[in-house]
Write an enzyme that holds these catalytic residues in place. Structure first.
Site, PDB file in Angstrom:
ATOM      1  N   CYS A 142     -14.686 -10.408  13.739  1.00 38.01           N
ATOM      2  CA  CYS A 142     -14.165 -10.344  15.104  1.00 38.01           C
ATOM      3  C   CYS A 142     -14.441 -11.647  15.850  1.00 38.01           C
ATOM      4  O   CYS A 142     -13.851 -12.670  15.518  1.00 38.01           O
ATOM      5  CB  CYS A 142     -14.712  -9.129  15.837  1.00 38.01           C
ATOM      6  SG  CYS A 142     -13.722  -8.681  17.295  1.00 38.01           S
ATOM      7  N   HIS A 186     -14.015  -4.318  12.435  1.00 39.51           N
ATOM      8  CA  HIS A 186     -15.391  -3.824  12.513  1.00 39.51           C
ATOM      9  C   HIS A 186     -15.556  -2.671  11.533  1.00 39.51           C
ATOM     10  O   HIS A 186     -14.621  -1.893  11.301  1.00 39.51           O
ATOM     11  CB  HIS A 186     -15.700  -3.337  13.925  1.00 39.51           C
ATOM     12  CG  HIS A 186     -15.797  -4.411  14.948  1.00 39.51           C
ATOM     13  ND1 HIS A 186     -16.817  -5.333  14.976  1.00 39.51           N
ATOM     14  CD2 HIS A 186     -14.984  -4.724  15.990  1.00 39.51           C
ATOM     15  CE1 HIS A 186     -16.635  -6.157  15.988  1.00 39.51           C
ATOM     16  NE2 HIS A 186     -15.537  -5.823  16.628  1.00 39.51           N
TER      17      HIS A 186
END
Length: 522
Positions: free
Chosen positions: A345, A455
């Site tokens: 991310c 994630h």
């Protein structure tokens, strides 16, 4: 007779867990009680009106809540919704936070503006969310935040004693004996409460105890005599619990508990000031051949086998942190020397050539050069992507592995030239429709550097072991079989936690407290 049978079978029974401070174990104890009550045959849901955390969870309908409430919903065996955490505050600076309302960003506000301009509306939102939950479940377990005795915050509280009053919830106060001063923290907290708030506290839990409880008994007797309230349990410290933590303070506990072994892969994780979704790393702690080290300084870096650049709530500021500390040069040298490197991310965004924030969405830095490892740039946009995703990934041994996870980010990444995209994923919704797949992530030609927006990518057992074995192969170590089923381990940990707490808690008394019909402090 099951002691759950003593509970009045009316909807909307409530019980609230509050603490004498942050990180005393409220979230974990709430999860334990969730699982215990479910084991006893009740339908249960967690609730935290306002959560401040950078460790978040994406619901099936693509909304963002605190990870603790997602974890507690899992302990209840139910699907998490935003009603379980209607207000989420995600700090962006020391003085401001992104305010997430029912899973979607509302706006970024400083603490003064939030308290003076929005808390009244927020109070209505959280009460409505709680009312909906109370219509659906038999018991709602509420979790407080920080301490109920924060004098400067009490007048506009929506998460501790005022929330308990709105919910008509008796309160159990938790204190952490590992910090020291446990009796002072309990008595001091009670002393700072108003009389009606003090009456709402029905008992205490002393958490994280180490040693012989007989030596503690004189103190427990004194506390009960002093306050007129029972100690409901002394919960011993539980070793190596594989459940998500909400507070990044747990990173320090992890770092202190693991030492590098010669037969382990040494994996370094950069600990940013605003590290987000650090639970992405959790499965690596459970692996048989890994040691995880969080580092914040050049002196701690050492000579790792692999480095993970994790998520961040403020990618620009944490990128500047890399440069200020000199860790950026170590990352680039690590790559130059053939080391393994992963970005997740915000960390993935940093591996690109540029970060562009023309509208000041995340920071005041309109243009920042990235680390330049991948030919890509990221533009921050006002709309936030929060999605459950699933698909497949090309492993390092050419094996195709099924993967799932979730995305939470405001940046949109594009590539300035061709690069390998190892993953094909689609967005998962509550409907049964098969999602259309699109390419995701990036990987270097030698396979040693890869990044993704997903994630939870390391929660995929086969993918994680494939990556670890590729690192092992580069060291001329033999591959290991995939022996870890992390989801199965996590489910077993819920039961281990519940058994542990049940053993050391007076659950009969807890049920009596929940079953009380008296008017408390009204």
């Amino acid at each position: 007779m099951n002691i759950a049978d003593t509970l009045v079978k009316s909807p909307a029974r409530t019980l609230m867990i509050q603490g004498t401070a942050s990180d005393v174990g409220k979230s974990i104890l709430t999860a334990a009680l969730c699982r215990i009550l479910v084991q006893d045959g009740l339908s249960v849901a967690p609730f935290k009106s306002q959560n401040m955390s950078l460790n978040s969870y994406v619901t099936l309908d693509g909304k963002e809540i605190g990870r603790a409430q997602g974890m507690q919903a899992d302990a209840c065996g139910i699907v998490a919704t935003t009603d379980m955490n209607p207000i989420l505050l995600k700090p962006t600076t020391d003085r401001a936070s992104q305010v997430v309302v029912h899973g979607k960003p509302y706006r970024t506000m400083d603490a003064f503006s939030y308290r003076n301009e929005y808390l009244a509306e927020a109070g209505l939102i959280v009460r409505e969310a709680l009312d909906r939950l109370r219509m659906e479940y038999e018991v709602i377990l509420l979790e407080g935040a920080g301490s109920p005795a924060e004098i400067n915050l009490k007048d506009r509280d929506i998460v501790n004693m005022r929330m308990a009053r709105w919910a008509d919830a008796p309160v159990i106060l938790v204190a952490d004996i590992d910090r020291g001063g446990v009796f002072a923290s309990i008595v001091g907290t009670l002393e700072l409460l108003e009389p009606d708030e003090r009456a709402r506290v029905k008992g205490f839990i002393i958490n994280k105890f180490r040693g012989d409880v007989a030596l503690l008994q004189p103190g427990l007797d004194w506390l009960e005599q002093k306050t007129g309230k029972p100690v409901l349990g002394v919960i011993p410290h539980i070793d190596s619990l594989r459940l998500e933590s909400e507070d990044s303070l747990s990173i320090l506990q992890h770092s202190a508990s693991r030492k590098t072994n010669e037969d382990h892969l040494d994996i370094v994780v950069i600990r940013f000031p605003r590290v987000a979704n650090f639970t992405d790393i959790d499965p690596l702690y459970a692996e048989q051949d890994t040691t995880v080290r969080y580092v914040t300084r050049v002196e701690e870096f050492g000579n790792p086998d692999a480095v993970i650049v994790p998520g961040s709530k403020n990618t620009a500021e944490d990128l500047l942190f890399l440069r200020e500390t000199g860790l950026d040069l170590l990352l680039l040298d690590h790559r130059k020397q053939g080391g393994w490197l992963t970005g997740i991310c915000g960390g993935y965004q940093m591996l690109g050539e540029r970060l562009l924030d023309p509208d000041g969405i995340e920071s005041a830095h309109r243009i920042l050069p990235g680390l330049g490892i991948f030919p890509m740039e990221t533009v921050f946009a006002s709309d936030k992507r929060t999605e459950r995703v699933a698909g497949h990934a090309q492993g390092w041994d050419s094996q195709v592995e099924m993967i799932e996870g979730y995305e939470i980010h405001m940046g949109r990444t594009s590539f300035t030239r061709d690069v390998e995209h190892p993953m094909n994923i689609g967005h998962v919704r509550e409907t049964a429709e098969t999602p259309s797949l699109h390419q995701e992530g990036a990987r270097s030609e030698d396979g040693k550097v890869w990044g993704t927006y997903i994630h939870g990518i390391l929660h995929n057992d086969a993918f994680r072991r494939n990556w670890l074995n590729a690192i092992r192969s580069s060291k001329d170590w033999a591959p290991l079989a995939n022996e870890l089923n992390f989801n199965k381990l996590r489910e077993a940990e819920f039961n281990r936690l519940a058994d542990h707490v049940r053993k050391h808690m007076d659950m009969q008394k807890v049920y009596e407290i929940m079953n009380s019909n008296e008017e408390i402090g009204l």
